[in-house]
Design a protein around this motif. Structure first.
Motif, mmCIF file in Angstrom:
data_model
loop_
_atom_site.group_PDB
_atom_site.id
_atom_site.type_symbol
_atom_site.label_atom_id
_atom_site.label_comp_id
_atom_site.label_asym_id
_atom_site.label_seq_id
_atom_site.Cartn_x
_atom_site.Cartn_y
_atom_site.Cartn_z
ATOM 1 N N ASN A 72 32.253 40.156 77.615
ATOM 2 C CA ASN A 72 33.391 39.235 77.483
ATOM 3 C C ASN A 72 34.701 39.988 77.305
ATOM 4 O O ASN A 72 35.729 39.392 76.988
ATOM 5 N N MET A 73 34.658 41.305 77.521
ATOM 6 C CA MET A 73 35.841 42.150 77.336
ATOM 7 C C MET A 73 36.156 42.930 78.608
ATOM 8 O O MET A 73 35.258 43.365 79.326
ATOM 9 N N VAL A 74 37.446 43.110 78.854
ATOM 10 C CA VAL A 74 37.908 44.030 79.894
ATOM 11 C C VAL A 74 38.589 45.189 79.179
ATOM 12 O O VAL A 74 39.677 45.038 78.620
ATOM 13 N N TRP A 75 37.920 46.328 79.169
ATOM 14 C CA TRP A 75 38.477 47.516 78.512
ATOM 15 C C TRP A 75 39.358 48.244 79.521
ATOM 16 O O TRP A 75 38.906 48.668 80.572
ATOM 17 N N SER A 76 40.624 48.385 79.181
ATOM 18 C CA SER A 76 41.594 48.908 80.136
ATOM 19 C C SER A 76 42.135 50.259 79.684
ATOM 20 O O SER A 76 42.543 50.423 78.535
ATOM 21 N N HIS A 77 42.106 51.246 80.580
ATOM 22 C CA HIS A 77 42.691 52.558 80.315
ATOM 23 C C HIS A 77 42.145 53.207 79.046
ATOM 24 O O HIS A 77 42.900 53.634 78.170
ATOM 25 N N VAL A 78 40.846 53.266 78.941
ATOM 26 C CA VAL A 78 40.199 53.919 77.799
ATOM 27 C C VAL A 78 40.065 55.406 78.100
ATOM 28 O O VAL A 78 39.551 55.798 79.148
ATOM 29 N N SER A 79 40.514 56.236 77.167
ATOM 30 C CA SER A 79 40.461 57.679 77.359
ATOM 31 C C SER A 79 39.775 58.340 76.171
ATOM 32 O O SER A 79 39.674 57.747 75.086
ATOM 33 N N GLY A 80 39.293 59.556 76.369
ATOM 34 C CA GLY A 80 38.679 60.282 75.276
ATOM 35 C C GLY A 80 38.457 61.741 75.634
ATOM 36 O O GLY A 80 38.283 62.089 76.799
ATOM 37 N N ARG A 81 38.471 62.578 74.580
ATOM 38 C CA ARG A 81 38.223 64.015 74.745
ATOM 39 C C ARG A 81 37.414 64.496 73.549
ATOM 40 O O ARG A 81 37.477 63.922 72.458
ATOM 41 N N SER A 82 36.689 65.567 73.777
ATOM 42 C CA SER A 82 36.000 66.222 72.674
ATOM 43 C C SER A 82 37.025 66.759 71.671
ATOM 44 O O SER A 82 38.085 67.266 72.068
ATOM 45 N N LEU A 83 36.722 66.667 70.410
ATOM 46 C CA LEU A 83 37.617 67.198 69.377
ATOM 47 C C LEU A 83 37.870 68.672 69.610
ATOM 48 O O LEU A 83 38.998 69.169 69.429
ATOM 49 N N SER A 84 36.829 69.400 70.040
ATOM 50 C CA SER A 84 36.975 70.849 70.292
ATOM 51 C C SER A 84 37.942 71.140 71.432
ATOM 52 O O SER A 84 38.510 72.238 71.512
#
Length: 231
Positions: free
Chosen positions: A216-228
């Motif tokens: 029921n959600m549209v996730w838009s422009h989700v980003s992520g990187r490793s902490l390292s």
């Protein structure tokens, strides 16, 4: 299951694509593994006990017939994960024209034409999703990745426009913009990378699964990187 929720994954013989297959199964989807290497497709499909098909998205003319074959043998498509992609770096003037074409054909045109092949049926049924694995390279600019970044910036715009166009019709179009992932992409391109600092394919796949399963959600422009990766 009488009406399996079939999800096509491109570039699924390594990295994030391969990591997605068992996670999709766990969530009740029927993943359909695709890739351009016939031997790898056969081996991994058998290992994961899922349907497998040879699909080279850079050969855009072949996409409709492969999608048609998948639908004929498995039923309607519920989702498409555009994961296939290739890397290119270096000063733009030194990039070979054939390498530029390869990156654009795979990363941009492959994503667009695979989407074009499945989207009309999704819209007609008013359900399902298109999921594009993009890159942080579509969120900023830096030297030596002009071709790769151009291909990903194009998909950023493509994803956002389709999100606005098709969400009212019940079809979710989403993008995930990961940082460095410890995959074969750099090795295949002949580029050395310190992948000890990168997120794992499994970590990236887990985020994609979270975005997909919240239906029921549209996730838009989700980003992520490793902490390292910030050190």
């Amino acid at each position: 299951m009488n009406n399996p929720r079939n999800v096509i994954v491109t570039g699924a013989t390594s990295g994030v694509g391969l990591a997605l297959i068992p996670l999709l199964k766990e969530k009740g989807y029927q993943p359909i593994l695709t890739g351009r290497n016939a031997e790898k497709v056969q081996n991994y499909a058998a290992e994961q006990q899922v349907p497998g098909y040879v699909l080279d998205v850079s050969d855009t003319g072949s996409i409709p017939s492969v999608i048609e074959e998948i639908e004929k043998e498995n039923g309607p498509i519920f989702g498409l994960i555009n994961n296939a992609g290739i890397w290119l770096e270096g000063e733009f003037a030194t990039n070979k024209p054939e390498d530029i074409h390869d990156v654009v054909n795979c990363n941009m045109m492959g994503t667009m034409m695979a989407t074009h092949a499945v989207l009309p049926d999704l819209a007609e049924r008013g359900t399902g999703f298109i999921f594009n694995v993009v890159s942080t390279g579509a969120l900023y600019t830096r030297k030596n990745i002009s071709v790769y970044a151009a291909s990903k910036w194009a998909i950023r715009g493509f994803t956002g426009c389709l999100e606005a166009e098709y969400a009212p019709k019940g079809v979710r179009v989403m993008g995930f913009y990961p940082g460095k992932i410890s995959s074969e992409m750099y090795t295949t391109a002949g580029v050395p990378r310190d992948l000890e600092i990168a997120m794992t394919p499994h970590q990236a796949a887990e985020m994609i699964i979270m975005m997909i399963t919240h239906e029921n959600m549209v996730w838009s422009h989700v980003s992520g990187r490793s902490l390292s990766d910030y050190v």
